[in-house]
Design a protein around this motif. Structure first.
Motif, PDB file in Angstrom:
ATOM      1  N   GLU A 136       0.809  -1.145  -0.037  1.00 31.65           N
ATOM      2  CA  GLU A 136      -0.062   0.085  -0.106  1.00 31.65           C
ATOM      3  C   GLU A 136       0.919   1.098   0.032  1.00 31.65           C
ATOM      4  O   GLU A 136       0.555   2.210  -0.786  1.00 31.65           O
ATOM      5  CB  GLU A 136      -0.950   0.073   1.325  1.00 31.65           C
ATOM      6  N   LYS A 137       1.998   1.412   0.851  1.00 32.51           N
ATOM      7  CA  LYS A 137       2.607   2.455   1.030  1.00 32.51           C
ATOM      8  C   LYS A 137       3.865   2.709  -0.005  1.00 32.51           C
ATOM      9  O   LYS A 137       4.020   3.911  -0.606  1.00 32.51           O
ATOM     10  CB  LYS A 137       3.215   2.456   2.258  1.00 32.51           C
ATOM     11  N   PHE A 138       4.186   1.715  -0.427  1.00 30.24           N
ATOM     12  CA  PHE A 138       5.549   1.678  -1.600  1.00 30.24           C
ATOM     13  C   PHE A 138       5.461   1.019  -2.831  1.00 30.24           C
ATOM     14  O   PHE A 138       6.158   1.170  -3.599  1.00 30.24           O
ATOM     15  CB  PHE A 138       6.758   1.114  -0.749  1.00 30.24           C
ATOM     16  N   GLY A 139       4.271   0.251  -2.996  1.00 25.12           N
ATOM     17  CA  GLY A 139       4.150  -0.549  -4.210  1.00 25.12           C
ATOM     18  C   GLY A 139       5.038  -1.756  -3.975  1.00 25.12           C
ATOM     19  O   GLY A 139       5.410  -2.022  -5.166  1.00 25.12           O
ATOM     20  N   LEU A 140       5.603  -2.311  -3.023  1.00 24.00           N
ATOM     21  CA  LEU A 140       6.460  -3.040  -2.943  1.00 24.00           C
ATOM     22  C   LEU A 140       5.956  -4.595  -2.557  1.00 24.00           C
ATOM     23  O   LEU A 140       5.089  -4.365  -1.485  1.00 24.00           O
ATOM     24  CB  LEU A 140       7.643  -2.716  -2.163  1.00 24.00           C
ATOM     25  N   THR A 141       6.762  -5.495  -2.974  1.00 19.62           N
ATOM     26  CA  THR A 141       6.510  -7.075  -2.387  1.00 19.62           C
ATOM     27  C   THR A 141       8.113  -7.418  -2.094  1.00 19.62           C
ATOM     28  O   THR A 141       8.653  -7.010  -2.925  1.00 19.62           O
ATOM     29  CB  THR A 141       5.880  -7.769  -3.325  1.00 19.62           C
ATOM     30  N   PRO A 142       8.122  -8.648  -1.276  1.00 21.09           N
ATOM     31  CA  PRO A 142       9.507  -8.856  -0.826  1.00 21.09           C
ATOM     32  C   PRO A 142       9.797  -9.914  -1.972  1.00 21.09           C
ATOM     33  O   PRO A 142       8.903 -10.563  -2.674  1.00 21.09           O
ATOM     34  CB  PRO A 142       9.128  -9.680   0.487  1.00 21.09           C
ATOM     35  N   PRO A 143      11.148 -10.285  -2.256  1.00 18.85           N
ATOM     36  CA  PRO A 143      11.591 -11.098  -3.365  1.00 18.85           C
ATOM     37  C   PRO A 143      11.113 -12.470  -2.671  1.00 18.85           C
ATOM     38  O   PRO A 143      11.128 -12.575  -1.384  1.00 18.85           O
ATOM     39  CB  PRO A 143      13.121 -10.777  -3.349  1.00 18.85           C
ATOM     40  N   ASP A 144      11.273 -13.470  -3.501  1.00 32.45           N
ATOM     41  CA  ASP A 144      11.302 -14.861  -2.932  1.00 32.45           C
ATOM     42  C   ASP A 144      12.448 -15.314  -1.961  1.00 32.45           C
ATOM     43  O   ASP A 144      12.357 -16.076  -1.227  1.00 32.45           O
ATOM     44  CB  ASP A 144      11.332 -15.894  -4.249  1.00 32.45           C
ATOM     45  N   ASP A 145      13.650 -14.861  -2.306  1.00 34.21           N
ATOM     46  CA  ASP A 145      14.785 -14.851  -1.571  1.00 34.21           C
ATOM     47  C   ASP A 145      15.494 -13.706  -1.105  1.00 34.21           C
ATOM     48  O   ASP A 145      16.033 -12.913  -1.533  1.00 34.21           O
ATOM     49  CB  ASP A 145      15.908 -15.761  -2.394  1.00 34.21           C
ATOM     50  N   ALA A 146      15.156 -13.546   0.385  1.00 33.07           N
ATOM     51  CA  ALA A 146      15.701 -12.370   1.001  1.00 33.07           C
ATOM     52  C   ALA A 146      17.301 -12.343   0.615  1.00 33.07           C
ATOM     53  O   ALA A 146      17.873 -10.950   0.660  1.00 33.07           O
ATOM     54  CB  ALA A 146      15.790 -12.626   2.751  1.00 33.07           C
ATOM     55  N   TRP A 147      18.059 -13.108   0.575  1.00 32.76           N
ATOM     56  CA  TRP A 147      19.375 -13.289   0.339  1.00 32.76           C
ATOM     57  C   TRP A 147      19.685 -12.504  -1.119  1.00 32.76           C
ATOM     58  O   TRP A 147      20.965 -11.951  -1.128  1.00 32.76           O
ATOM     59  CB  TRP A 147      20.321 -14.446   0.296  1.00 32.76           C
ATOM     60  N   ASP A 148      18.783 -12.378  -2.013  1.00 33.27           N
ATOM     61  CA  ASP A 148      18.976 -11.725  -3.198  1.00 33.27           C
ATOM     62  C   ASP A 148      19.107 -10.181  -2.940  1.00 33.27           C
ATOM     63  O   ASP A 148      20.230  -9.548  -3.558  1.00 33.27           O
ATOM     64  CB  ASP A 148      17.996 -11.685  -4.102  1.00 33.27           C
TER      65      ASP A 148
END
Length: 178
Positions: A136-148
């Motif tokens: 909602e605030k940034f139009g972002l979703t997390p990646p499948d892998d945090a380490w990326d």
């Protein structure tokens, strides 16, 4: 505005989310006092070069913004992890990437002089709320892998980080790729 957490609008939004969330939403300890970390050293460059904003885990590791230059938009500064057992490593290229990282971690981050690692995984009953807030605030979703995110930040900024931190903390292991 009465009590502003920081001069960083993104962190202020994040603090507001956290203050209104009563359950665990990410693998970390939470927001902390914003500001300089004068406890690190008597070296003014080190003290003014890192702006603390969060606790990374329950054992004393911290997150800070690395003031690599004098830019006005502090949200575009890299995020570093200072480990309670030593080590200072780049973990995100900017604050928005850091927010994505939090949404993707499977355990809270810790580090030593050699590496960054995940530890102490906990249940996150409010993770869906956090992910909705991030979208909602940034139009972002997390990646499948945090380490990326961590690896990209270390690859892009590792040499610059090492050149800045080594004269200040000679034993610091850089976040530069091997």
């Amino acid at each position: 505005m009465a009590d502003i957490y920081s001069p960083v609008p993104e962190l202020n939004l994040f603090k507001e989310f956290e203050d209104n969330c009563s359950e665990s939403y990410a693998q970390w300890a939470g927001m902390d006092d914003f500001g300089k970390m004068s406890f690190l050293s008597d070296d003014p460059e080190l003290v003014h070069g890192l702006l603390r904003f969060a606790s990374a885990n329950g054992s004393g590791s911290l997150y800070a913004l690395w003031k690599r230059d004098d830019r006005d938009d502090l949200a575009t500064l890299p995020v570093v992890l200072l480990g309670d057992e030593g080590g200072i490593h780049i973990v995100a290229r900017n604050l928005r990437e850091f927010f994505q990282l939090l949404g993707a971690l499977e355990g809270d981050l810790g580090c030593d002089w050699e590496d960054v690692f995940e530890q102490d995984q906990e249940e996150l009953p409010a993770q869906a709320d956090y992910l909705a807030w991030l979208e909602e605030k940034f139009g972002l979703t997390p990646p499948d892998d945090a380490w990326d995110i961590i690896e990209a930040a270390q690859k892009e900024l590792g040499k610059e980080w090492a050149a800045w931190i080594r004269p200040l903390i000679p034993d610091a292991v850089s976040s530069s790729p091997e």
